[in-house]
Scaffold this active site. Structure first.
Site: not given
Length: 283
Positions: A8, A132
């Protein structure tokens, strides 16, 4: 069973303050990239982990191992799993490689062990493992708040090309946040402008609102960050930004072809270069 663990980037990251639990209250817009690790899982008597392509611990210091162990204890599963991580996402890069691996293990074992656990429960477990992990479980484009546990999906974006440039050093996320707390007047990116642009599919608006509150800290520690940003911008990137707490800098391009052409002009830099694109596992 083979599961892909996607990297990401943060298109926007703002820090709103310190929470009572010691974590920082964040507002961030995250975007999944096609760059991924591969996780291969088979049934076994105990949990065992093998890592290929990187020098990483294979025990409890590895988020993938911790994810498997937590899930097994949560459901009381009697068996185990042999997990092989094939690493492609650069380490300590602000790209959530370890969190992506943990999310892939949770999803893979949920299926392999026939647990039938719903996403809501997986998200709760993911938040225990790392900030995350909840986003990595869902992927795509999302507004992420709290310390990472609140994930609100956003409309998918066009598949922009991305050049990742990571210098040869890592940074301590804890140190970056500690130094951020000492800033008297920290900069705050335009989160509302970013959300409006993403929801409207406005790429030029998105680029104008790229911002990372932690970049001022990491750049003060490592001036190379600004140097890499200037080099990427000179290749014709639509916009450039540091991801997470760094040190990776990304440049956005109209498509992957343009990104590859730009990357070809970065071969002599003192940093690693990867080319990828936006990816939406929901589509």
């Amino acid at each position: 069973m083979l599961v892909k663990a996607y990297a990401k980037i943060n298109l926007l990251l703002d820090v709103l303050g310190t929470r009572p639990d010691g974590y920082h209250e964040l507002v961030t817009v995250m975007q999944t990239l096609e760059l991924h690790d591969t996780v291969v899982i088979t049934k076994a008597r105990e949990i065992e982990l093998i890592v290929e392509g990187a020098d990483l611990p294979c025990g409890r210091d590895n988020l993938a191992f911790r994810a498997a162990d937590l899930l097994r204890r949560q459901v009381g599963y009697a068996g185990g799993a042999s997990i092989k991580l094939i690493k492609r996402i650069p380490l300590a890069a602000g790209l959530a490689g370890g969190s992506a691996d943990a999310a892939a293990v949770l999803c893979g074992l949920n299926s392999l062990w026939g647990l039938g656990m719903r996403m809501g429960k997986l998200l709760d477990l993911g938040a225990v493992i790392g900030s995350d992990v909840p986003f990595c479980l869902q992927g795509g484009t999302a507004l992420v708040r709290g310390r990472g546990e609140r994930v609100d999906p956003l409309p998918g974006l066009p598949s922009l090309g991305v050049v990742l440039a990571k210098p040869c050093f890592g940074v301590s996320t804890a140190e970056v946040y500690h130094r951020y707390d000492d800033i008297e007047n920290p900069l705050h990116p335009d989160s509302q402008g970013m959300l409006q642009s993403v929801r409207g599919g406005d790429v030029s608006g998105l680029v104008a609102c790229l911002g990372n509150a932690l970049e001022q800290v990491t750049s003060s520690m490592h001036p190379e960050i600004e140097h890499i940003k200037s080099i990427l911008a000179a290749t014709g990137a639509l916009g450039v930004l540091m991801s997470g707490s760094g040190p990776t800098v990304f440049g956005l391009f109209d498509n992957e072809t343009a990104a590859r052409q730009a990357a070809g002009r970065l071969k002599n830099g003192n940093f690693g270069v990867w080319v990828t694109n936006f990816y939406d596992p929901r589509s």
